[in-house]
Design a protein around this motif. Structure first.
Motif, PDB file in Angstrom:
ATOM      1  N   LEU A   1     -64.427 -59.714  -5.441  1.00 20.27           N
ATOM      2  CA  LEU A   1     -64.405 -58.575  -6.362  1.00 20.27           C
ATOM      3  C   LEU A   1     -63.468 -57.492  -5.849  1.00 20.27           C
ATOM      4  O   LEU A   1     -62.673 -56.929  -6.623  1.00 20.27           O
ATOM      5  N   CYS A   2     -63.510 -57.207  -4.553  1.00 18.43           N
ATOM      6  CA  CYS A   2     -62.608 -56.204  -3.982  1.00 18.43           C
ATOM      7  C   CYS A   2     -61.156 -56.643  -4.103  1.00 18.43           C
ATOM      8  O   CYS A   2     -60.269 -55.834  -4.432  1.00 18.43           O
ATOM      9  N   GLU A   3     -60.894 -57.916  -3.833  1.00 18.35           N
ATOM     10  CA  GLU A   3     -59.524 -58.417  -3.932  1.00 18.35           C
ATOM     11  C   GLU A   3     -58.987 -58.258  -5.348  1.00 18.35           C
ATOM     12  O   GLU A   3     -57.837 -57.837  -5.557  1.00 18.35           O
ATOM     13  N   LEU A   4     -59.807 -58.567  -6.325  1.00 22.22           N
ATOM     14  CA  LEU A   4     -59.376 -58.459  -7.720  1.00 22.22           C
ATOM     15  C   LEU A   4     -59.127 -57.007  -8.121  1.00 22.22           C
ATOM     16  O   LEU A   4     -58.106 -56.694  -8.753  1.00 22.22           O
ATOM     17  N   THR A   5     -60.035 -56.111  -7.783  1.00 22.95           N
ATOM     18  CA  THR A   5     -59.896 -54.727  -8.225  1.00 22.95           C
ATOM     19  C   THR A   5     -58.776 -54.000  -7.497  1.00 22.95           C
ATOM     20  O   THR A   5     -58.141 -53.103  -8.066  1.00 22.95           O
ATOM     21  N   GLU A   6     -58.523 -54.373  -6.254  1.00 19.41           N
ATOM     22  CA  GLU A   6     -57.472 -53.689  -5.497  1.00 19.41           C
ATOM     23  C   GLU A   6     -56.080 -54.250  -5.780  1.00 19.41           C
ATOM     24  O   GLU A   6     -55.072 -53.630  -5.434  1.00 19.41           O
ATOM     25  N   ALA A   7     -55.998 -55.429  -6.408  1.00 22.96           N
ATOM     26  CA  ALA A   7     -54.699 -55.992  -6.787  1.00 22.96           C
ATOM     27  C   ALA A   7     -54.021 -55.091  -7.811  1.00 22.96           C
ATOM     28  O   ALA A   7     -54.672 -54.331  -8.534  1.00 22.96           O
ATOM     29  N   ARG A   8     -52.683 -55.167  -7.847  1.00 26.43           N
ATOM     30  CA  ARG A   8     -51.909 -54.324  -8.774  1.00 26.43           C
ATOM     31  C   ARG A   8     -51.481 -55.169  -9.965  1.00 26.43           C
ATOM     32  O   ARG A   8     -51.001 -56.296  -9.792  1.00 26.43           O
ATOM     33  N   GLY A   9     -51.633 -54.641 -11.172  1.00 23.04           N
ATOM     34  CA  GLY A   9     -51.221 -55.402 -12.342  1.00 23.04           C
ATOM     35  C   GLY A   9     -51.295 -54.587 -13.614  1.00 23.04           C
ATOM     36  O   GLY A   9     -52.313 -54.576 -14.306  1.00 23.04           O
ATOM     37  N   VAL A  10     -50.213 -53.872 -13.941  1.00 25.87           N
ATOM     38  CA  VAL A  10     -50.180 -53.081 -15.172  1.00 25.87           C
ATOM     39  C   VAL A  10     -49.834 -53.988 -16.350  1.00 25.87           C
ATOM     40  O   VAL A  10     -49.409 -55.134 -16.161  1.00 25.87           O
ATOM     41  N   PRO A  11     -50.030 -53.527 -17.590  1.00 29.59           N
ATOM     42  CA  PRO A  11     -49.773 -54.373 -18.758  1.00 29.59           C
ATOM     43  C   PRO A  11     -48.366 -54.975 -18.748  1.00 29.59           C
ATOM     44  O   PRO A  11     -47.368 -54.271 -18.575  1.00 29.59           O
ATOM     45  N   GLY A  12     -48.320 -56.294 -18.930  1.00 27.01           N
ATOM     46  CA  GLY A  12     -47.050 -57.013 -18.960  1.00 27.01           C
ATOM     47  C   GLY A  12     -46.575 -57.472 -17.598  1.00 27.01           C
ATOM     48  O   GLY A  12     -45.635 -58.270 -17.502  1.00 27.01           O
ATOM     49  N   TYR A  13     -47.215 -56.982 -16.544  1.00 24.86           N
ATOM     50  CA  TYR A  13     -46.820 -57.314 -15.166  1.00 24.86           C
ATOM     51  C   TYR A  13     -48.074 -57.612 -14.336  1.00 24.86           C
ATOM     52  O   TYR A  13     -48.302 -57.019 -13.286  1.00 24.86           O
ATOM     53  N   GLU A  14     -48.849 -58.562 -14.811  1.00 24.67           N
ATOM     54  CA  GLU A  14     -50.145 -58.882 -14.191  1.00 24.67           C
ATOM     55  C   GLU A  14     -50.024 -59.945 -13.106  1.00 24.67           C
ATOM     56  O   GLU A  14     -51.019 -60.574 -12.719  1.00 24.67           O
ATOM     57  N   ASP A  15     -48.814 -60.160 -12.578  1.00 27.07           N
ATOM     58  CA  ASP A  15     -48.527 -61.297 -11.699  1.00 27.07           C
ATOM     59  C   ASP A  15     -49.482 -61.428 -10.517  1.00 27.07           C
ATOM     60  O   ASP A  15     -49.963 -62.528 -10.209  1.00 27.07           O
ATOM     61  N   GLU A  16     -49.740 -60.335  -9.826  1.00 25.93           N
ATOM     62  CA  GLU A  16     -50.564 -60.395  -8.617  1.00 25.93           C
ATOM     63  C   GLU A  16     -51.993 -60.831  -8.954  1.00 25.93           C
ATOM     64  O   GLU A  16     -52.601 -61.632  -8.242  1.00 25.93           O
ATOM     65  N   VAL A  17     -52.518 -60.317 -10.053  1.00 30.51           N
ATOM     66  CA  VAL A  17     -53.864 -60.690 -10.487  1.00 30.51           C
ATOM     67  C   VAL A  17     -53.875 -62.146 -10.959  1.00 30.51           C
ATOM     68  O   VAL A  17     -54.792 -62.909 -10.658  1.00 30.51           O
TER      69      VAL A  17
END
Length: 350
Positions: A10-26
């Motif tokens: 859960l921490c890994e998912l929430t701390e990952a960066r991923g704005v709309p259109g650029y969700e690559d890390e998530v």
């Protein structure tokens, strides 16, 4: 409580960066986690991830939660080296002052959203409403260095970690990574379902449910259930209890409506029946404003029965979003029990 779920994930998912259109890390995390929880995993042209668990019938259920978080895109760099932004998602500009962010330029740069000290504010400045267009980000470098490192179109994300606060969880991007996490946990528990389940991690929800609308046509499910956070205004600033919408610690929320959808009565009725039968703490949600991926599936490829399960969350669209661990567990339990009891024979028509 001792969380009976994978808090580190859960921490890994929430701390990952991923704005709309650029969700690559998530997306990378989601694909990794679904690899052992689904029969097949694929990604479409928009970046939606679909993890399919094959059932014993052709009847299919889509379960959606979005990967994107609100953030910014650089729209201009001033001659002095300050960064101006365009919002990706709905921000309340009041909460942006003095926040720390990461500017994803040629390299990741720490930046701060500047705020003029109260000592020097004019009367006119004190009365002005905050606007995102007035935000300036200081990356701590001179203009020449900023020009080399930052350009128009670079992305900016809030800089915040996820932490426990008693039995609660606080951080950025709980909207909607905490629900994405719930779908992963449910997928890990379900074995040999009667129906085919498409677990969908969607993109661009925060800018108009765009990923879900495309996906509704693509996978064309017989039934769709979306998971998202919902308002928990059970705080002192809200005087009327009716405006709280939901309360932390009172269980998962079964959505009846928001501003984008009225859920199918027979679907939210069955969700309620399952919760009551299984002894899962739950509450009903009537949300006056705000939309979710539920609406993206309801009529995109023709009329479809839809339902939604929500995790009550305080301080939405800030970097201190807060949810209750028991509510998260109840959400996972309800989603799992609902999917395990779905056999394709329930009549959701009106």
């Amino acid at each position: 409580m001792s969380f009976e779920f994978d808090y580190d994930l859960l921490c890994e998912l929430t701390e990952a960066r991923g704005v709309p259109g650029y969700e690559d890390e998530v997306r990378e995390i989601v694909r990794r986690e679904f690899a052992d929880r689904a029969d097949r995993v694929r990604t479409d042209a928009m970046g939606n991830v679909v993890a399919t668990v094959e059932g014993d019938s052709d009847y299919s259920v889509a379960v959606a939660a979005h990967m994107d978080e609100i953030g910014f895109m650089v729209r201009h760099v001033t001659d002095e080296g300050f960064v101006q932004v365009d919002p990706l998602g709905g921000f309340d500009a009041r909460v942006l002052r003095a926040q720390r962010v990461t500017v994803h330029g040629e390299e990741d740069l720490t930046g701060v959203i500047g705020s003029v000290p109260p000592h020097t504010l004019t009367d006119e400045q004190r009365e002005e409403d905050d606007e995102v267009s007035d935000v300036y980000i200081d990356v701590g470098r001179d203009a020449e260095a900023v020009e080399e490192l930052v350009g128009v179109g670079d992305l900016i994300t809030p800089d915040q970690t996820t932490t426990r606060m008693g039995d609660r969880i606080t951080g950025k991007a709980l909207d909607d990574r905490i629900c994405l996490f719930a779908t992963l946990e449910a997928a890990a528990r379900i074995e040999d379902p009667d129906v085919t389940i498409h677990f969908a991690a969607t993109v661009q929800e925060e800018v108009g449910l765009r990923g879900a609308r495309a996906l509704g046509v693509d996978i064309d499910p017989d039934l769709a259930i979306a998971l998202d956070v919902t308002v928990a205004n059970d705080v002192p600033q809200i005087g009327d209890a009716a405006d709280a919408v939901t309360e932390l610690g009172e269980g998962t929320a079964i959505k009846l409506k928001d501003s984008s959808v009225i859920t199918s009565p027979k679907v939210h009725g069955r969700l309620t029946d399952v919760a009551e039968t299984e002894g899962i703490d739950h509450q009903h949600e009537v949300l006056p404003a705000g939309g979710t991926d539920t609406a993206g599936f309801q009529n995109t490829a023709g009329a479809k029965p839809v339902g939604a399960i929500s995790i009550p969350t305080r301080y939405l669209h800030t970097v201190t979003e807060t949810a209750d661990g028991d509510d998260v567990a109840a959400t996972i339990d309800l989603l799992t029990a609902f999917l395990e009891s779905e056999n394709g024979d329930h009549d959701y028509t009106l």
